[in-house]
Design a protein around this motif. Structure first.
Motif, short mmCIF file in Angstrom:
data_model
loop_
_atom_site.label_atom_id
_atom_site.label_comp_id
_atom_site.label_asym_id
_atom_site.label_seq_id
_atom_site.Cartn_x
_atom_site.Cartn_y
_atom_site.Cartn_z
N SER A 110 -13.01 -23.33 64.53
CA SER A 110 -11.71 -23.95 64.81
C SER A 110 -10.95 -24.21 63.51
O SER A 110 -9.74 -23.97 63.44
CB SER A 110 -11.91 -25.26 65.58
OG SER A 110 -12.53 -25.02 66.83
N ILE A 143 -2.76 -24.65 69.59
CA ILE A 143 -3.09 -26.08 69.49
C ILE A 143 -3.50 -26.61 70.86
O ILE A 143 -4.49 -27.35 71.00
CB ILE A 143 -1.90 -26.87 68.93
CG1 ILE A 143 -1.69 -26.53 67.44
CG2 ILE A 143 -2.11 -28.38 69.10
CD1 ILE A 143 -0.41 -27.09 66.86
N GLY A 157 -7.16 -27.86 71.77
CA GLY A 157 -7.22 -29.24 72.18
C GLY A 157 -7.92 -29.41 73.52
O GLY A 157 -8.75 -30.32 73.69
N TRP A 175 -9.27 -30.13 68.92
CA TRP A 175 -7.96 -30.46 68.37
C TRP A 175 -8.05 -30.83 66.89
O TRP A 175 -7.34 -30.31 66.04
CB TRP A 175 -7.34 -31.59 69.18
CG TRP A 175 -6.27 -32.39 68.48
CD1 TRP A 175 -6.44 -33.46 67.66
CD2 TRP A 175 -4.86 -32.14 68.54
NE1 TRP A 175 -5.23 -33.93 67.22
CE2 TRP A 175 -4.24 -33.14 67.74
CE3 TRP A 175 -4.05 -31.21 69.20
CZ2 TRP A 175 -2.86 -33.21 67.58
CZ3 TRP A 175 -2.68 -31.30 69.03
CH2 TRP A 175 -2.09 -32.27 68.24
N THR A 176 -8.96 -31.74 66.56
CA THR A 176 -9.04 -32.26 65.19
C THR A 176 -9.39 -31.19 64.17
O THR A 176 -8.70 -31.06 63.15
CB THR A 176 -10.06 -33.42 65.12
OG1 THR A 176 -9.64 -34.47 66.01
CG2 THR A 176 -10.17 -33.97 63.71
N TYR A 216 -8.98 -27.94 64.42
CA TYR A 216 -7.91 -26.94 64.37
C TYR A 216 -6.75 -27.46 63.51
O TYR A 216 -6.23 -26.73 62.66
CB TYR A 216 -7.42 -26.58 65.78
CG TYR A 216 -6.45 -25.42 65.77
CD1 TYR A 216 -6.91 -24.11 65.81
CD2 TYR A 216 -5.07 -25.63 65.71
CE1 TYR A 216 -6.03 -23.03 65.78
CE2 TYR A 216 -4.18 -24.58 65.67
CZ TYR A 216 -4.66 -23.28 65.72
OH TYR A 216 -3.78 -22.22 65.67
#
Length: 329
Positions: free
Chosen positions: A229, A264, A268, A273-274, A276
């Motif tokens: 990611s 995104i 997510g 999410w974090t 990426y």
């Protein structure tokens, strides 16, 4: 020497020996084998050392994980062959694999890269990679991933060759430059193939050169994980920024922005999410270090061809997703 085969290795104890033995078993024997170990802490380093002393074999032991790009660049620097062939440590070649790659490259002097037909090791009727492509959304995709490999038996030109099992003409590397170490891992092979396309060289697909690939054995990322990611978040931004001339970037700004927003969302929804976003932030910090290829008016027809490819491959990707949704292989 005809070819130099470079295998980067990181903790590949479960598959490295079989990979090396498949290389030694080739019908084409005019090659050297270079193993670049990236700080392995498992038994794979001992496996790699066990071949030391064999003619045509070189082992480089890095103390840390330098990343895929840096590792293969080290191998390229040592290579004596006309062609450099990159091969993953979790891939296993059929006996005529190297001969088929060389034959196709010899037949086309403008060929920069020649990609193998990569088949899933544990699903022998399913394709892993039959050449990579990029869409206007900035997404780099594997052609044929998850489909029956018999759909991909026609040789031809592709946008990019996968660095996991591809041949590169060493003389053209002097013009394109080596693999970009800013990419660390993932998309570095698409980047170098894109540079070759911009210069008017060809990347080819050779379905007769078959190998079997475990896929994600080193990174643990068959689909998604934190490492992949971060790499995707960074490199999916660096790839078009580096290779698109300014006018092309402006032309494609809207689809690229849309593509990143969709990415995104996808990462997510999968709980990444974090990492990426972390990768995206790394990309913007890395932009001042990016060495964009010099714009050349003489390359304008090649830029135009690439733009057409990017647009057409949006429809290729949509068609692929529809087939996967309906479980058509």
């Amino acid at each position: 020497m005809k070819a130099s085969i470079v295998i980067p290795n990181l903790n590949g104890a479960g598959w490295l020996r079989d990979s090396i033995e498949s290389v030694w078993a080739q019908t084409e024997q005019d090659f050297e084998l270079i193993i670049i170990d990236n700080g392995s802490t498992d038994e794979s380093l001992a496996i790699a050392r066990s071949y030391v002393g064999r003619p045509g074999y070189t082992l480089v032991e890095n103390q840390t994980n330098t990343g895929f790009s840096a590792a293969v660049n080290t191998g390229i620097g040592l290579a004596k062959g006309e062609y450099v062939v990159l091969f993953n440590n979790d891939a296993f070649a059929q006996p005529d694999w190297l001969a088929q790659l060389i034959a196709m490259a010899d037949a086309e002097p403008r060929a920069f890269a020649v990609q193998s037909l990569m088949i899933r090791h544990f699903e022998r009727d399913i394709c892993d990679d039959a050449g990579d492509y990029v869409t206007l959304f900035g997404w780099a995709c594997k052609r044929g991933d998850g489909m029956y490999w018999r759909r991909y038996t026609k040789p031809g030109r592709i946008f990019s060759a996968c660095g996991g099992a591809s041949l590169y003409r060493k003389s053209i590397l002097d013009e394109t430059g080596l693999f970009d170490e800013l990419f660390f891992a993932y998309f570095e092979d698409v980047d170098i193939s894109w540079r070759a396309n911009s210069l008017g060289y060809k990347n080819l697909y050779c379905p007769a050169a078959k190998c079997y690939h475990i896929c994600g054995a080193t990174t643990g990322a068959v689909r998604y994980n934190e490492f992949k990611s971060v790499q995707s978040g960074r490199n999916s931004i660096l790839l078009p920024y580096k290779n698109m001339p300014l006018g092309m970037l402006l032309l494609n700004f809207v689809p690229l922005a849309l593509g990143y927003l969709l990415k995104i969302l996808v990462f997510g929804l999968r709980g990444f999410w974090t990492p990426y976003i972390k990768g995206a932030r790394e990309a913007f910090r890395a932009i001042p270090k990016v060495k964009k290829p010099k714009f050349r008016w003489s390359n304008l027809p090649h830029y135009a061809l690439i733009e057409l490819w990017l647009a057409a491959d949006v429809f290729r990707y949509i068609g692929y997703r529809i087939m996967r949704f309906f479980k058509i292989r």
